[in-house]
Enzyme design. Structure first.
Site, PDB file in Angstrom:
ATOM      1  N   GLY A 432       0.797  -1.236   0.000  1.00 41.86           N
ATOM      2  CA  GLY A 432       0.000   0.000   0.000  1.00 41.86           C
ATOM      3  C   GLY A 432       0.817   1.267   0.000  1.00 41.86           C
ATOM      4  NE  ARG A 515       7.721   4.518  15.775  1.00 38.98           N
ATOM      5  CZ  ARG A 515       8.299   3.946  14.732  1.00 38.98           C
ATOM      6  NH1 ARG A 515       9.482   4.208  14.427  1.00 38.98           N
ATOM      7  NH2 ARG A 515       7.666   3.149  13.937  1.00 38.98           N
ATOM      8  CB  CYS A 516       5.932   8.523  21.614  1.00 38.81           C
ATOM      9  SG  CYS A 516       7.237   8.642  22.838  1.00 38.81           S
ATOM     10  CG  HIS A 694      10.741  -3.653   9.600  1.00 39.66           C
ATOM     11  ND1 HIS A 694       9.716  -4.416   9.106  1.00 39.66           N
ATOM     12  CD2 HIS A 694      10.191  -2.754  10.448  1.00 39.66           C
ATOM     13  CE1 HIS A 694       8.582  -4.003   9.654  1.00 39.66           C
ATOM     14  NE2 HIS A 694       8.839  -3.003  10.461  1.00 39.66           N
TER      15      HIS A 694
HETATM   16  N1  GLN Z   1      -1.295  -0.343   3.910  1.00 44.07           N
HETATM   17  C1  GLN Z   1      -0.408  -0.067   4.989  1.00 44.07           C
HETATM   18  C2  GLN Z   1       0.949   0.322   4.424  1.00 44.07           C
HETATM   19  O1  GLN Z   1       1.282  -0.158   3.373  1.00 44.07           O
HETATM   20  C3  GLN Z   1      -0.254  -1.265   5.897  1.00 44.07           C
HETATM   21  C4  GLN Z   1       0.618  -0.951   7.080  1.00 44.07           C
HETATM   22  C5  GLN Z   1       0.701  -2.042   8.118  1.00 44.07           C
HETATM   23  O2  GLN Z   1       0.486  -3.198   7.866  1.00 44.07           O
HETATM   24  N2  GLN Z   1       1.030  -1.710   9.329  1.00 44.07           N
HETATM   25  O3  GLN Z   1       1.674   1.090   5.030  1.00 44.07           O
END
Ligand code: GLN
Ligand code: ZN
Length: 763
Positions: A432, A515-516, A694
């Site tokens: 997304g 992180r907050c 990540h």
């Molecule tokens: N659609 C969101 C993105 O692509 C999904 C994020 C997620 O899974 N935390 O950022």
């Protein structure tokens, strides 16, 4: 006279001072002494708040430079051997290397603290872990507190919870074998507390509220048989759920008191009351430490009166759990509607609530003004027209089982969707979001400051969308996304356009380390006054002949990442969210969008602590998801996405959500997760993530091809999709393009291989 205390206060600072100080230390801009000085000031400030509120104890030991489990590991002398650090001489720089990794070692693993959104660092233990002592920071902090000349109550995570949440990399290693050494270390810590004149220590054992196996319960008794006889009085603290079934066991132990979460589990009070010996202290956790609503103080006082008459000063009053999970103070909120603000209590306000309760039990007249003020606010909330929306009530009452059901079963839908979408075998897509670049963030900030007009902002976002679409076309992806440039956060973006949602300016809650997060507040019936994503998605689709996937956040995730109403069950709020999302799904379909993804990354984390409560949760959670999705025709393909949790134990429920396609994180576990999907024979289509988003590392096409081939062994190729693990918003464009190029290459390579083996598959 009832005594008052808290289990812990948020350490991050009202202005997130600790976050900024940490980050500046990491960048090398400030040194250890500056960071230590800031930490000292924060602790002093937070103790002062507790004193000002008139609490009978100030709480020490809730401070951590990153995480309380990591700090405890450092105190116990139980650091992962692989770092080679001397726990007794650990520097702050090394402490942070444990948390964040260094050139030679990856960081310690991080995972969620029970059913909260807080993440702790998982202790890594082995047979060599000696627990022979570590840093003495706790005692330094204790000395700071003792200098204030008020009663000080240190709090530590207890040995059973510490061990229960820890991990060993040695297969088959029994962590309980470490218990004697661990208890020894705790005993020595308690001795040192005694030497400093401490009367009470609180040992947090929330693990007692999880499903502890029998061996662990036996171990629990053995541990507290020893610790209970130390010279410091032990307050055994539970939270997040009931511990009633352990009341008899605990009552037999030489423990001086027990803290109970009477917000989550009020029904356990009677059992404990009857079980505890006549000298024991009962700490009643009656102020909600997990939510931000002002308490019904009068009702709580009434419920405690009899108990107080019987128990006198053996009754203590406290929040249900540490206040770590709520924002620090309402004082920093200037934009909340005045009525809504008067319905709330953050950590600082909760301190006053605790002391008002004690005052009311002692001297009702003196407490009357505070009780009356609470009554007034509560009454206003109960009768507010901002809370109840007749339209929503009517719709909720009309929800039928049929609304939770797609028209046709998956097999029939699948046939129609194949015709309608005409996608290749192993279609490629993304989750997304595309990189949130500096220019996107700058535009949003300028818009929020009022420097960019709405139309100009819209124009800027459309340019970003076109940019993302063109790149996806060039990469050769099959199903495109608009890239989510216009979204700062997947919950906030939708919440801002729904009735019943409010946003704080400074309501920060620590998620992990520096992180907050700033969870929105659902205060009223949720209603979608007008379409949210339709224009944007339609625009994105108009740019390309390829299929554009619409992108929404699901009802369970909207619920899970917000502070929710406490005046109706979570399931009722989730249903309202589902109806709002359902409207959006239907409108997207009407606008010609053929694939709609409803993200549910928080689906698993909504699970209750006790397995016995799982079925009820899974039942309503899958139902609200289905209601959000099932308003469309068979030809419209519904996707969902989940990430970063254990799914194998809830696979039947994931299947019951009946999404046509699920994209799911799998690459970090080298597709182990897929075995679960294979064994369970997951019926619908799946996109197992083929690379971890990540890290900026660009995975090779070969590595992804191998993962896909493994996936093919458990899921037929016709039901497989090819995609990354999660959204790409934290990545930069260069690595994103490189990785997706390889991903598309891997998909093509596998298609070619399969075509030679099974020519009928290739089309
Ligand atoms: N659609 C969101 C993105 O692509 C999904 C994020 C997620 O899974 N935390 O950022
Ligand atoms: Zn994700």
């Amino acid at each position: 006279m009832a005594r008052t205390h808290i289990s812990g206060f948020p350490r991050i600072g009202a202005q997130r001072e600790l976050k900024f100080a940490q980050e500046s230390f990491w960048r090398g801009e400030t040194g250890e002494s500056e960071l230590r000085e800031l930490a000292r000031q924060l602790r002093a400030r937070h103790w002062r708040l507790q004193q000002d509120a008139g609490l009978d104890f100030i709480t020490v030991g809730d401070f951590a430079y990153y995480d309380q489990m990591l700090t405890l590991s450092a105190l116990l002398g139980a650091l992962p051997e692989r770092f080679g650090f001397d726990a007794g001489r650990l520097s702050l720089a090394q402490y942070y290397e444990l948390a964040r990794g260094n050139a030679a070692q990856p960081a310690m693993e991080m995972t969620k603290w029970f059913d909260t959104n807080y993440h702790y660092l998982v202790p890594e233990l082995s047979a060599h872990t000696s627990f022979d002592g570590g840093v003495e920071w706790l005692f330094d902090e204790l000395d700071e507190a003792l200098a204030l000349n008020v009663p000080v109550k240190p709090v530590l995570i207890g040995p059973i919870t510490y061990l229960w949440l820890s991990k060993s990399h040695v297969p088959g290693f029994d962590r309980l074998s470490l218990l004697p050494k661990l208890v020894n270390r705790y005993s020595r810590i308690l001795e040192k507390l005694k030497q400093r004149g401490i009367e009470w220590v609180q040992l947090d054992e929330p693990a007692l509220c999880a499903d502890l196996p029998a061996a662990w319960l036996e171990a629990f008794s053995a541990v507290y048989d020893v610790l209970g006889t130390s010279e410091v009085k032990v307050l055994l603290a539970t939270c997040f759920d009931t511990a009633a079934e352990h009341a008899q066991r605990v009552a037999r132990l030489p423990i001086a008191g027990v803290h109970l979460d009477l917000v989550r589990a009020p029904q356990q009070l009677d059992v404990w009351r009857a079980a505890l010996p006549s000298h024991a202290v009962l700490s009643a956790g009656v102020i909600d430490g997990r939510n931000i609503w002002r308490a019904d103080l009068r009702a709580i006082v009434e419920s405690l009166r009899e108990l107080h008459a019987e128990w006198g000063d053996r009754l203590w009053i406290a929040p249900s759990c540490s206040l770590l999970h709520v924002p620090i103070s309402l004082a920093a909120e200037n934009k909340l509607a005045a009525d809504l603000k008067s319905w709330l209590a953050f950590a600082t306000e909760k301190l006053d609530e605790v002391s008002t309760l004690a005052l009311a039990l002692r001297d009702s007249a003196a407490a009357e003004p505070a009780l009356a003020a609470a009554d007034l606010a509560l009454d206003a909330r109960r009768h507010s027209s901002a809370v109840v929306n007749a339209l929503v009530q009517k719709r909720v009452a009309a929800v039928s089982d049929a609304m939770a059901q797609r028209h046709s079963p998956f097999a029939d839908r699948n046939r129609l969707q194949r015709e309608a979408l005409d996608l290749p075998l192993l279609p490629t897509t993304t989750i997304g979001s595309f990189p949130q670049t500096a220019s996107i963030r700058q535009a949003r900030a300028a818009y929020k400051r009022g420097e960019l007009r709405a139309l100009d902002y819209l124009q800027r976002m459309r340019a970003e969308i076109e940019f993302a679409v063109r790149r996806q076309e060039a990469l050769g992806l099959d199903v495109l996304v608009h890239g989510e440039a216009e979204r700062n956060d997947m919950v906030e973006y939708f919440g801002e356009q729904l009735w019943g949602y409010a946003f704080t300016e400074n309501g920060w809650v620590q998620s992990y380390g520096s992180r907050c997060v700033k969870p929105p507040i659902i205060y009223g019936d949720v209603y979608r006054p007008e379409p949210i994503t339709v224009d944007t998605t339609r625009y994105a689709q108009s740019l390309t002949p390829r299929v554009m996937k619409g992108m929404l956040t699901g009802p369970v995730t909207m619920l899970q990442w917000s502070f929710v109403r406490d005046d109706q069950p979570r399931s009722a709020t989730a249903l309202q969210l589902a109806l709002a999302i359902r409207d959006e799904v239907v409108d997207l379909e009407k606008a010609g969008i053929r694939i709609i993804q409803i993200d549910e990354p928080a689906f698993r984390e909504g699970l209750p602590l006790r397995k016995s409560d799982w079925a009820a949760y899974l039942d309503w959670a899958t139902r609200v998801f289905r209601i959000s999705a099932a308003g469309v025709g068979d030809r419209t393909q519904i996707h969902t996405h989940m990430c970063y949790s254990e799914f194998n134990d809830i696979l039947p429920s994931i299947a019951a959500m009946d999404a046509d396609v699920i994209t799911i994180e799998t690459s970090r576990s080298a597709m182990e997760l897929l075995d679960g999907f294979g064994e369970f024979a997951y019926p619908n289509e799946i996109g197992p993530g083929v690379y971890d988003i990540h890290s900026p590392r660009v995975p090779g096409a070969d590595a992804m091809l191998r993962l896909l081939e493994r996936a093919c062994e458990v899921i037929p190729a016709e039901r497989l999709w090819v995609n990354p693990d999660c959204g790409l918003k934290t990545r930069g464009w260069p690595e994103t393009e490189a990785a997706l190029t390889n991903m598309v290459r891997a998909a093509k390579a596998l298609r070619a291989k399969l075509a030679t083996r099974q020519p009928e598959l290739a089309h």
